[in-house]
Design an enzyme around this catalytic site. Structure first.
Site, PDB file in Angstrom:
ATOM      1  N   LYS A  55      59.373  -8.399 -61.602  1.00  0.00           N
ATOM      2  CA  LYS A  55      57.944  -8.573 -61.885  1.00  0.00           C
ATOM      3  C   LYS A  55      57.675  -8.579 -63.393  1.00  0.00           C
ATOM      4  CE  LYS A  55      56.848  -8.467 -57.505  1.00  0.00           C
ATOM      5  NZ  LYS A  55      56.453  -9.710 -56.816  1.00  0.00           N
TER       6      LYS A  55
ATOM      7  N   SER B 128      50.183  -9.875 -51.390  1.00  0.00           N
ATOM      8  CA  SER B 128      51.081  -9.114 -50.514  1.00  0.00           C
ATOM      9  C   SER B 128      50.462  -8.940 -49.128  1.00  0.00           C
ATOM     10  CB  SER B 128      51.465  -7.777 -51.124  1.00  0.00           C
ATOM     11  OG  SER B 128      50.403  -7.281 -51.861  1.00  0.00           O
TER      12      SER B 128
ATOM     13  N   ARG C  95      54.974   0.036 -56.936  1.00  0.00           N
ATOM     14  CA  ARG C  95      54.581  -0.335 -58.297  1.00  0.00           C
ATOM     15  C   ARG C  95      53.343   0.472 -58.691  1.00  0.00           C
ATOM     16  NH1 ARG C  95      52.327  -4.662 -58.664  1.00  0.00           N
ATOM     17  NH2 ARG C  95      52.342  -5.406 -56.519  1.00  0.00           N
TER      18      ARG C  95
ATOM     19  N   ARG D 174      62.060  -0.650 -48.474  1.00  0.00           N
ATOM     20  CA  ARG D 174      62.563  -1.944 -48.947  1.00  0.00           C
ATOM     21  C   ARG D 174      64.014  -2.190 -48.568  1.00  0.00           C
ATOM     22  NH1 ARG D 174      59.033  -5.381 -52.112  1.00  0.00           N
ATOM     23  NH2 ARG D 174      57.112  -4.194 -52.180  1.00  0.00           N
TER      24      ARG D 174
ATOM     25  N   ASP E  29      59.918 -14.898 -53.424  1.00  0.00           N
ATOM     26  CA  ASP E  29      58.934 -14.121 -54.193  1.00  0.00           C
ATOM     27  C   ASP E  29      58.493 -14.781 -55.500  1.00  0.00           C
ATOM     28  OD1 ASP E  29      57.342 -11.729 -54.393  1.00  0.00           O
ATOM     29  OD2 ASP E  29      58.712 -10.981 -55.914  1.00  0.00           O
TER      30      ASP E  29
ATOM     31  N   HIS F  33      54.183 -16.388 -58.624  1.00  0.00           N
ATOM     32  CA  HIS F  33      54.477 -15.455 -57.528  1.00  0.00           C
ATOM     33  C   HIS F  33      54.507 -16.277 -56.235  1.00  0.00           C
ATOM     34  CE1 HIS F  33      53.133 -11.473 -55.394  1.00  0.00           C
ATOM     35  NE2 HIS F  33      54.434 -11.610 -55.386  1.00  0.00           N
TER      36      HIS F  33
ATOM     37  N   TYR G   9      61.536   3.257 -58.977  1.00  0.00           N
ATOM     38  CA  TYR G   9      61.190   2.287 -57.925  1.00  0.00           C
ATOM     39  C   TYR G   9      61.454   0.853 -58.395  1.00  0.00           C
ATOM     40  CZ  TYR G   9      58.542  -0.814 -55.031  1.00  0.00           C
ATOM     41  OH  TYR G   9      58.204  -1.884 -54.256  1.00  0.00           O
TER      42      TYR G   9
ATOM     43  N   CYS H  91      50.735 -10.926 -46.595  1.00  0.00           N
ATOM     44  CA  CYS H  91      50.212 -12.169 -46.012  1.00  0.00           C
ATOM     45  C   CYS H  91      51.330 -13.027 -45.437  1.00  0.00           C
ATOM     46  CB  CYS H  91      49.436 -12.963 -47.046  1.00  0.00           C
ATOM     47  SG  CYS H  91      47.900 -12.178 -47.538  1.00  0.00           S
TER      48      CYS H  91
HETATM   49  C1  OXD Z   1      55.158  -7.357 -54.692  1.00  0.00           C
HETATM   50  C2  OXD Z   1      56.601  -7.375 -54.413  1.00  0.00           C
HETATM   51  O1  OXD Z   1      54.611  -6.279 -54.909  1.00  0.00           O
HETATM   52  O2  OXD Z   1      57.133  -8.473 -54.212  1.00  0.00           O
HETATM   53  O3  OXD Z   1      54.556  -8.433 -54.704  1.00  0.00           O
HETATM   54  O4  OXD Z   1      57.227  -6.306 -54.430  1.00  0.00           O
HETATM   55 MN    MN Z   2      55.940 -10.122 -54.710  1.00  0.00          MN
END
Ligand code: OXD
Ligand code: MN
Length: 622
Positions: free
Chosen positions: A244, A286, A96, A403, A311, A264, A235, A288
Site C-alpha cells: 500500500k 474493501s 491498517r 489474512r 489488489d 487499487h 501488520y 466488495c
Molecule cells: C486493503 C487491502 O485494505 O488490500 O485494501 O489490504
Molecule cells: Mn486492497
C-alpha cells in the site's frame, strides 16, 4: 551475502537498466548510495546485526525455522498444509491504521483533504527519536525488491529495511526479492527508500515477544523524497511497505510525475467461447468482492477467466494509444473470512500449502480454519488469540481481518504470462461499490471523461445499518481514498490527462457495476459471484459493438434482452428493479457529489463539474 560478491557478478541486467529517473530527487545512486543509506539507518536504529536478504530458498527456510523457534510462527501440519505457518498478532495490531498514516508533502494542499498531512520537517523530528535505537537487540534486514518483473519497462525498485522477520518472509512472497534487484541498483536504477521498525528494542538478554509492536504507530510517506517510514506495527498493510505504501501511495505520486497511474485494482483476462481475449481492471472498495472477481469462475458455458492480479494495477499509456497494465505484486495478501469452496474455490485451492496465515483459527489436527471456509464450523478450535473456542461461544474464531499470504504463481487459474514485464492492454475498466439502492447492476460511461466522473463519485455503504440510506455512504473515489499519495482532486485531473494520451478508439471503455443492489423486500437482486460473468459478457459485447447501449440520465444501460440471465433465478421484475433509476434520489446523490467536490476547495477539474451539471440537467428532464 557480502556486497563484494554483488560487485563482482556480471552486471547483465544492470546493463539494460531502464533510463527512468526520479528527476532531481535526492535518491541514492548505485550500491555506494545504498550502502551509505543502510549505514545511516543502522547508526540511527542500532541493530545487533545486519542481514542483506538475497531471496534464496535456503535463506527463507532458515528465517521461517527461526520464527518457529522464537514463537512468532506455528508450523501447520504438513499433511494438510505443507510449508505453511500461522502467526498470531498482538490483539491491537490487526489492521491498517489509517488515522496514523501520513502524507508528509512540503505543501499541505498537495496532500489534500482526504489525507492526514504532516509537515516533513516536523514529522521527521517526531519520528527520528522513535527510530533512534529502535532495533537494539534485533537483526536489521535489508530487503531489495522489485515491483513488477525485475528490469521491466513498467517496474520500479525499492529497498525495505526492517527489524521484522515476519515482514521479510511476507515481502518475499509479495514481491521479487534478491540480488537481481541489487544488480539493477548497481547499474544506476533509481529506488525508493522504505524503513520499518516494530518499535520494540530489546535489552541485553531480553527475549522478544512473539509479535513485537508498539502502541505508538506512524506510517509516514514523503512523496517528494520518495521515502516511507513505518513505526510500531507488524501488520502486513503497515509492514509490507512495498504494497500500500509504495505500490499505491508513493507510486501514485511517481505516476503523476511520469504520466501513468498506480491503482487499487484487480486485473483479469476474460476469454470468450470464441477464444477472444480481453483484459479488464476493476476498482472496488474493501468488502466488495475484489478477490472473488479476480478469481472468477464464469457460470456461462465456454467462458474462462485468468487471474493477473487481485489488489494493485499499474497502468501506463502505450505508444499504440492503448492503456497497458501490470500487477506489480507477486503474491496475494487476502482476507481469509468469507473465502470458501462455495464463494471462491480458486482461492481455497491456491492456499493448499506454502502459505503464511495470520490471525486465523487453528484446528486440533494442525490445520487452519476461518469463518466461511466451510459451512459448518469444526466442533473445537483454538481461536486467533490462542484461546480454546467452540461454536457455542458465539464469537468469531478467526479475526475478521485475518489474512493469507501466498504466491500468485500458486493460483490454479493464474495467467501463464501473469508476470510478463510489458503487461496487458486493457479493454475495460470497472468501478464498483456496495450499493443497496440507486446504482444499477451495470452502466457504461459515455466517454473517458464521464468514466473519470463515475470513478470520482464511487461510494459504498459503510455498515449494514446504513444500507439504502444515501446520507450514510462512504465516498471512496476510485477505491483509492486511503491510498492516493497526493491531492485527490489533482489525481482526478491526472486521470483526465491520461485519457488524452490514449487513442479514442483504443482507450479502455469504463463501466460502473454494482453486484449488491437490493429489492424492496431487502433481498439481493443479483446472484453475484460466477454469475457476474454475465455482466462481463454484456460489457464485451458492447466493446465489440455487437449490442446497442440505451442512453439514460446516468449513462448507457443494457437492453433487457441483451443480458444473459438464462438459468438463473432473476425475474423480469428483478431486472426492472436492478436497472431502475429514480431521478429524485439521483438528484440527492448529485447534491452529495457537489458537497464532496467542494471539500477540495476549487481544485476539482472543470470537466468533472461539467459532468455533474450535465447529470443534473438530464435527471431534471428524466
Ligand atoms: C486493503 C487491502 O485494505 O488490500 O485494501 O489490504
Ligand atoms: Mn486492497
Amino acid at each position: 551475502m557480502a556486497l563484494a560478491d554483488i560487485f563482482t557478478r556480471p552486471a547483465d541486467s544492470a546493463a539494460t537498466a531502464s533510463p527512468r529517473a526520479f528527476g532531481m530527487r535526492p535518491l541514492g545512486t548505485g550500491l555506494e548510495g545504498l550502502t551509505a543509506w543502510v549505514d545511516d539507518i543502522a547508526a540511527l536504529t542500532q541493530p545487533d546485526r545486519i542481514h542483506w536478504v538475497d531471496g534464496s530458498r535456503a535463506e527463507n527456510d532458515a528465517l521461517l525455522r527461526q520464527m518457529v523457534e522464537d514463537g512468532t510462527l506455528i508450523k501447520l501440519n504438513p499433511e494438510w498444509r505443507p510449508g505453511s505457518y500461522l502467526a498470531r498478532s498482538h490483539p491491537s495490531d490487526v489492521a491498517r491504521t489509517e488515522a496514523r498514516t501520513f502524507i508528509a508533502s512540503e505543501r499541505e494542499e498537495d496532500a489534500g483533504p482526504t489525507n492526514n498531512w504532516a509537515a516533513p520537517d516536523d514529522i521527521r523530528s517526531t519520528i527520528t527519536p522513535l527510530f533512534a535505537g529502535s532495533m537494539k537487540g534485533r537483526t536489521m534486514y535489508v530487503v531489495p525488491f522489485s515491483m513488477g518483473a525485475v528490469g521491466g519497462p513498467l517496474s520500479h525498485i525499492g529497498v525495505q529495511i526492517t527489524d521484522s522477520p515476519y515482514a521479510v518472509a511476507s515481502i518475499e512472497v509479495m514481491t521479487r526479492v534478491g540480488t537481481d534487484v541489487l544488480r539493477e541498483i548497481a547499474g544506476g536504477a533509481p529506488w525508493v527508500k522504505t524503513v520499518h521498525s516494530v518499535g520494540a528494542p530489546l535489552e541485553p538478554g531480553q527475549k522478544s515477544d512473539a509479535w513485537p509492536c508498539n502502541d505508538e504507530k506512524y506510517i509516514v510517506h514523503f512523496p517528494e523524497t520518495l521515502e516511507v517510514w513505518s513505526y510500531g506495527s507488524g501488520y502486513g498493510g503497515n509492514a509490507i511497505l512495498a504494497k500500500k505504501c509504495f505500490a499505491l501511495r508513493i507510486a501514485s505520486v511517481i505516476g503523476r510525475d511520469e504520466g501513468w497511474l498506480a491503482e487499487h485494482m484487480l486485473l483479469i483476462r476474460v476469454i470468450d467461447p470464441a477464444g477472444r481475449r480481453y483484459h479488464v481492471a476493476a476498482a472496488f472498495p474493501s468488502a466488495c468482492g475484489k478477490t472473488n472477481l479476480a478469481m472468477l469462475k464464469p457460470t456461462i458455458p465456454g467462458w474462462r477467466v485468468e487471474t493477473l492480479g487481485d489488489d494493485i494495477a499499474w497502468l501506463r499509456p502505450g505508444e499504440d494509444g492503448r492503456l497497458w497494465a501490470i500487477n506489480p505484486e507477486a503474491g496475494f495478501f487476502g482476507v481469509a473470512p468469507g473465502t470458501g469452496e462455495s464463494t471462491n474455490q480458486t482461492a481455497v485451492e491456491t492456499l493448499w500449502g506454502n502459505t503464511i496465515f495470520t490471525n486465523v483459527a487453528l484446528r486440533p489436527d494442525g490445520d487452519v480454519w476461518w469463518e466461511g471456509l466451510t459451512d459448518e464450523a469444526p466442533a473445537e478450535l483454538t481461536d486467533w488469540q490462542g484461546n480454546p473456542w467452540t461454536p457455542a461461544m458465539g464469537r468469531p474464531a478467526a479475526h475478521p481481518n485475518s489474512r493469507f499470504t501466498v504466491s500468485a504463481a500458486q493460483c490454479p487459474q493464474i495467467a501463464a504470462d501473469w508476470d510478463s514485464p510489458e503487461g496487458v492492454p486493457l479493454d475495460a475498466i470497472l468501478f464498483g461499490g456496495r450499493r443497496a439502492t440507486n446504482v444499477p447492476l451495470v452502466v457504461e460511461a459515455t466517454d473517458w471523461t464521464h468514466g473519470v466522473f463515475l470513478g470520482s463519485t464511487i461510494s459504498s455503504e459503510r455498515t449494514a445499518a446504513a444500507e439504502g440510506t444515501v446520507g450514510e455512504l462512504r465516498r471512496d473515489p476510485f477505491a483509492m481514498l486511503p491510498f492516493c499519495g497526493y491531492n485527490m482532486a489533482d489525481y482526478f485531473g491526472h486521470w483526465l490527462k491520461i485519457g488524452q494520451k490514449l487513442r479514442f478508439d483504443r482507450a479502455p471503455r469504463v463501466f460502473q457495476v454494482n453486484w449488491f443492489r437490493k429489492g424492496s423486500d431487502g433481498r439481493f437482486l443479483w446472484p453475484g459471484f460466477g454469475d457476474n460473468a454475465r455482466v462481463i459478457d454484456w460489457i464485451i459485447r458492447r466493446i465489440e459493438g455487437e449490442v446497442p447501449g440505451i442512453d439514460s440520465a446516468i449513462g448507457r444501460l443494457p437492453r433487457a434482452e441483451d443480458l444473459d440471465i438464462e438459468g438463473i433465478a432473476v425475474t423480469d421484475a428483478d431486472m426492472a428493479e436492478l436497472f431502475a433509476i429514480d431521478p429524485a434520489s439521483w438528484l440527492r446523490e448529485a447534491d452529495l457529489t457537489e458537497e464532496f467536490f467542494q471539500t477540495f476547495e476549487g481544485r476539482v477539474p472543470a470537466p468533472l463539474w461539467a459532468e455533474l451539471a450535465a447529470l443534473r440537467y438530464r435527471l431534471q428532464r428524466a
